[in-house]
Design a protein around this motif. Structure first.
Motif, mmCIF file in Angstrom:
data_model
loop_
_atom_site.group_PDB
_atom_site.id
_atom_site.type_symbol
_atom_site.label_atom_id
_atom_site.label_comp_id
_atom_site.label_asym_id
_atom_site.label_seq_id
_atom_site.Cartn_x
_atom_site.Cartn_y
_atom_site.Cartn_z
ATOM 1 N N ALA A 163 28.287 34.360 -53.877
ATOM 2 C CA ALA A 163 27.454 35.195 -53.193
ATOM 3 C C ALA A 163 27.219 34.449 -51.549
ATOM 4 C CB ALA A 163 26.127 35.709 -53.489
ATOM 5 N N ALA A 164 26.750 35.433 -50.752
ATOM 6 C CA ALA A 164 26.779 34.777 -49.122
ATOM 7 C C ALA A 164 25.438 33.746 -49.289
ATOM 8 C CB ALA A 164 26.479 35.961 -48.438
ATOM 9 N N GLU A 165 25.237 32.922 -48.532
ATOM 10 C CA GLU A 165 24.276 32.088 -48.435
ATOM 11 C C GLU A 165 23.169 32.722 -47.879
ATOM 12 O OE1 GLU A 165 24.039 27.386 -47.166
ATOM 13 O OE2 GLU A 165 24.038 28.894 -45.347
ATOM 14 N N PRO A 166 21.880 32.532 -48.750
ATOM 15 C CA PRO A 166 20.600 33.114 -48.337
ATOM 16 C C PRO A 166 20.096 32.435 -47.115
ATOM 17 C CG PRO A 166 20.313 31.645 -49.829
ATOM 18 C CD PRO A 166 21.918 31.769 -49.909
ATOM 19 N N GLN A 167 19.135 33.198 -46.442
ATOM 20 C CA GLN A 167 18.618 32.802 -45.152
ATOM 21 C C GLN A 167 17.926 31.382 -45.449
ATOM 22 O OE1 GLN A 167 16.072 35.618 -43.170
ATOM 23 N NE2 GLN A 167 15.614 34.553 -41.420
ATOM 24 N N ASN A 168 17.162 31.364 -46.300
ATOM 25 C CA ASN A 168 16.422 29.836 -46.558
ATOM 26 C C ASN A 168 16.944 29.420 -47.879
ATOM 27 O OD1 ASN A 168 15.023 30.266 -44.026
ATOM 28 N ND2 ASN A 168 13.394 31.568 -45.003
ATOM 29 N N PRO A 169 18.095 28.896 -47.965
ATOM 30 C CA PRO A 169 18.540 28.343 -49.084
ATOM 31 C C PRO A 169 17.699 27.205 -49.829
ATOM 32 C CG PRO A 169 20.104 27.705 -47.397
ATOM 33 C CD PRO A 169 18.989 28.627 -46.921
ATOM 34 N N ALA A 170 17.556 26.794 -51.055
ATOM 35 C CA ALA A 170 16.926 25.749 -51.638
ATOM 36 C C ALA A 170 18.046 24.758 -51.518
ATOM 37 C CB ALA A 170 16.283 25.955 -52.879
ATOM 38 N N PRO A 171 17.684 23.280 -51.378
ATOM 39 C CA PRO A 171 18.752 22.286 -51.651
ATOM 40 C C PRO A 171 19.102 21.959 -53.051
ATOM 41 C CG PRO A 171 16.502 21.609 -50.381
ATOM 42 C CD PRO A 171 16.403 22.701 -50.880
ATOM 43 N N VAL A 172 20.463 21.895 -53.178
ATOM 44 C CA VAL A 172 20.901 21.986 -54.507
ATOM 45 C C VAL A 172 21.572 20.656 -54.612
ATOM 46 C CG1 VAL A 172 22.595 22.924 -56.082
ATOM 47 C CG2 VAL A 172 21.322 24.272 -54.573
ATOM 48 N N LEU A 173 21.318 19.799 -55.681
ATOM 49 C CA LEU A 173 21.997 18.417 -56.197
ATOM 50 C C LEU A 173 22.972 18.730 -57.481
ATOM 51 C CD1 LEU A 173 22.399 15.230 -56.044
ATOM 52 C CD2 LEU A 173 20.654 15.111 -57.755
ATOM 53 N N LYS A 174 24.294 18.752 -56.921
ATOM 54 C CA LYS A 174 25.327 18.879 -57.939
ATOM 55 C C LYS A 174 25.562 17.798 -58.721
ATOM 56 C CE LYS A 174 27.837 22.412 -55.114
ATOM 57 N NZ LYS A 174 29.206 22.764 -54.303
ATOM 58 N N LEU A 175 25.535 18.005 -60.161
ATOM 59 C CA LEU A 175 25.782 16.860 -60.885
ATOM 60 C C LEU A 175 27.260 16.761 -61.307
ATOM 61 C CD1 LEU A 175 22.851 17.381 -63.273
ATOM 62 C CD2 LEU A 175 22.948 15.882 -61.178
ATOM 63 N N SER A 176 27.823 15.563 -61.450
ATOM 64 C CA SER A 176 29.419 15.208 -61.967
ATOM 65 C C SER A 176 29.248 14.866 -63.587
ATOM 66 C CB SER A 176 30.032 14.124 -61.069
ATOM 67 O OG SER A 176 29.202 12.784 -61.315
ATOM 68 N N ALA A 177 30.387 14.890 -63.918
ATOM 69 C CA ALA A 177 30.790 14.795 -65.373
ATOM 70 C C ALA A 177 29.932 13.344 -65.906
ATOM 71 C CB ALA A 177 31.999 14.759 -65.681
ATOM 72 N N ALA A 178 29.499 13.424 -67.089
ATOM 73 C CA ALA A 178 28.818 12.149 -67.653
ATOM 74 C C ALA A 178 29.945 11.209 -67.738
ATOM 75 C CB ALA A 178 28.067 12.547 -68.894
ATOM 76 N N SER A 179 29.424 9.977 -67.456
ATOM 77 C CA SER A 179 30.201 8.739 -67.587
ATOM 78 C C SER A 179 29.937 7.895 -68.714
ATOM 79 C CB SER A 179 30.095 7.975 -66.094
ATOM 80 O OG SER A 179 28.889 7.499 -65.970
ATOM 81 N N ASP A 180 30.742 7.081 -69.362
ATOM 82 C CA ASP A 180 30.115 6.169 -70.212
ATOM 83 C C ASP A 180 29.310 5.188 -69.835
ATOM 84 O OD1 ASP A 180 32.129 6.899 -71.674
ATOM 85 O OD2 ASP A 180 33.737 5.518 -71.056
ATOM 86 N N ASP A 181 28.999 4.524 -68.787
ATOM 87 C CA ASP A 181 27.834 3.855 -67.989
ATOM 88 C C ASP A 181 26.927 4.450 -67.577
ATOM 89 O OD1 ASP A 181 26.241 1.831 -67.423
ATOM 90 O OD2 ASP A 181 27.613 0.853 -66.067
ATOM 91 N N HIS A 182 25.920 5.049 -68.156
ATOM 92 C CA HIS A 182 24.784 5.715 -67.269
ATOM 93 C C HIS A 182 24.190 5.315 -66.086
ATOM 94 C CE1 HIS A 182 24.233 8.937 -71.116
ATOM 95 N NE2 HIS A 182 25.443 9.098 -70.533
ATOM 96 N N HIS A 183 24.123 3.810 -66.239
ATOM 97 C CA HIS A 183 23.745 3.213 -65.072
ATOM 98 C C HIS A 183 24.544 3.109 -63.821
ATOM 99 C CE1 HIS A 183 20.176 1.821 -67.248
ATOM 100 N NE2 HIS A 183 21.007 1.821 -68.335
ATOM 101 N N GLY A 184 25.791 3.704 -63.817
ATOM 102 C CA GLY A 184 26.716 3.718 -62.565
ATOM 103 C C GLY A 184 27.383 2.527 -62.463
ATOM 104 N N GLY A 185 27.664 1.803 -63.707
ATOM 105 C CA GLY A 185 28.636 0.645 -63.578
ATOM 106 C C GLY A 185 27.908 -0.432 -62.931
ATOM 107 N N ALA A 186 26.613 -0.493 -63.163
ATOM 108 C CA ALA A 186 25.925 -1.759 -62.456
ATOM 109 C C ALA A 186 26.293 -3.076 -63.297
ATOM 110 C CB ALA A 186 24.274 -1.441 -62.367
ATOM 111 N N ALA A 187 26.299 -2.802 -64.718
ATOM 112 C CA ALA A 187 26.435 -4.037 -65.692
ATOM 113 C C ALA A 187 27.721 -4.649 -65.323
ATOM 114 C CB ALA A 187 26.445 -3.420 -67.016
#
Length: 260
Positions: A163-187
């Motif tokens: 659909a067309a973008e609304p006049q005052n759209p809410a911010p949306v955070l898109k999530l990517s597929a789950a990874s094996d390391d939930h800490h983002g590879g910090a370890a």
């Protein structure tokens, strides 16, 4: 005359398009720093532009969804702004790291404290989020923006796919597929850094030892050379003395023979 009218009409059309484009894109948004994977943790920036020419933004409020609650939301300090985290009790407790969480963050509010978002400016508000849900592809974070002239803009309209973008759209955070390391590879990063440090230390230690041995060997060589040079000089000195004595004796004998 017709050319002038066409030029004026074209200019108005272009101005309208530019104005509408600016309005469409100048809204509150949320942007991840790196990856925002399902079930993991992420750092995001809430980007707040100022849309008014005669007013400044003095308050920003981000509301978090109750159907996918987040147990941890931590704002990074922003100079000139005061952050307040509000929590609410959950109808169904969350389980995080083996512990039950009975409340979650419902909203974060930034209030100007010596600073403002002036006309033609924007401000980013960093947030640390976790643990991200695993059962959705996005999080809708409704925002409320307040100006110093008491005007309030509500960015709460949820965008619909296709659909067309609304006049005052809410911010949306898109999530990517789950990874094996939930800490983002910090370890993995820490391990790599540790290994790199150990390797560097070994190389530095080995290099120092090598340089020390080489320096020692060089020192012994120089000392031996110096000793040899001293011995040669002494021998030559003795030979010179003997030759001098022999010359004097030869001169004395030659003088006696002439006298005789």
């Amino acid at each position: 005359m017709n050319v002038s009218r066409l030029a004026v009409a074209g200019g108005i059309a272009l101005s309208s398009v530019a104005l509408l484009s600016g309005t469409a894109f100048a809204h509150v948004s949320v942007q991840p720093q790196g990856e925002a994977a399902k079930g993991g943790y992420a750092t995001v920036n809430v980007k707040v532009p100022n849309e008014r020419d005669n007013a400044s933004t003095v308050k920003v409020e981000i509301n978090f969804p109750t159907d996918h609650p987040l147990a941890s939301v931590m704002p990074q300090p922003v100079p000139g702004w005061k952050a307040e985290v509000t929590k609410a009790k959950l109808a169904k407790p969350l389980e995080l790291h083996g512990k039950k969480i009975n409340e979650a963050v419902s909203k974060v509010t930034w209030t100007a404290d010596g600073s403002k978002i002036g006309p033609g400016q924007f401000q980013q508000f960093p947030l640390s989020l976790g643990q991200l849900p695993e059962t959705t592809d996005r999080l809708v974070l409704k925002a409320i923006q307040t100006y110093d002239n008491n005007e309030v803009v509500r960015w709460i309209e949820e965008p619909k796919e296709g659909a067309a973008e609304p006049q005052n759209p809410a911010p949306v955070l898109k999530l990517s597929a789950a990874s094996d390391d939930h800490h983002g590879g910090a370890a993995t990063g820490d391990k790599a850094e540790e290994q790199t440090g150990e390797k560097a230390g070994d190389e530095a230690e080995g290099g120092s030892a090598g340089h020390g041995d080489k320096a020692g060997a060089t020192g012994h060589t120089e000392t031996a050379s110096a000793g040899s040079s001293d011995n040669v000089a002494r021998v030559l000195g003795v030979v010179g003395i003997l030759i001098g004595i022999a010359g004097v004796a030869f001169g004395v004998l030659a003088g006696r023979r002439r006298s005789a």
